[in-house]
Design a protein around this motif. Structure first.
Motif: not given
Length: 98
Positions: A7, A60, A63-66, A70-71, A73, A75
């Protein structure tokens, strides 16, 4: 181990992505795949860091940070799957059958 980063903004560069991950350790390599036909970034990339601990810390935290609107992804990257590709007539009608 390699980190998958999804993303991503199409404006991202190797330098900007390196700078974000460098906050969590030493970045060994950044890959930003491009579309074969258009040359445009595909919206994801891969980052390799010096140690597993650095990579885990980056995953950690990010992940999910803007970032860049955009957020993210983030991993562990999975190994590339073999898509076959050799015989294109393997599924479906084969007109050479008797």
């Amino acid at each position: 181990m390699s980190i998958y980063v999804g993303n991503l903004s199409y404006e991202v560069t190797q330098d900007t992505l390196t700078a974000v991950f460098a906050e969590y350790g030493s970045v060994k390599r950044v890959q930003l795949p491009t579309d074969r036909e258009t040359g445009r970034l595909r919206g994801f990339g891969f980052v390799e860091m010096s140690t597993d601990e650095e990579e885990t810390s980056a995953i950690d935290a990010l992940d999910g940070a803007e970032w860049m609107g955009r957020d993210l992804k983030v991993n562990k990257a999975k190994p590339k799957e073999d898509r076959g590709g050799g015989n294109r007539n393997s599924g479906g009608y084969n007109r050479n059958r008797y």
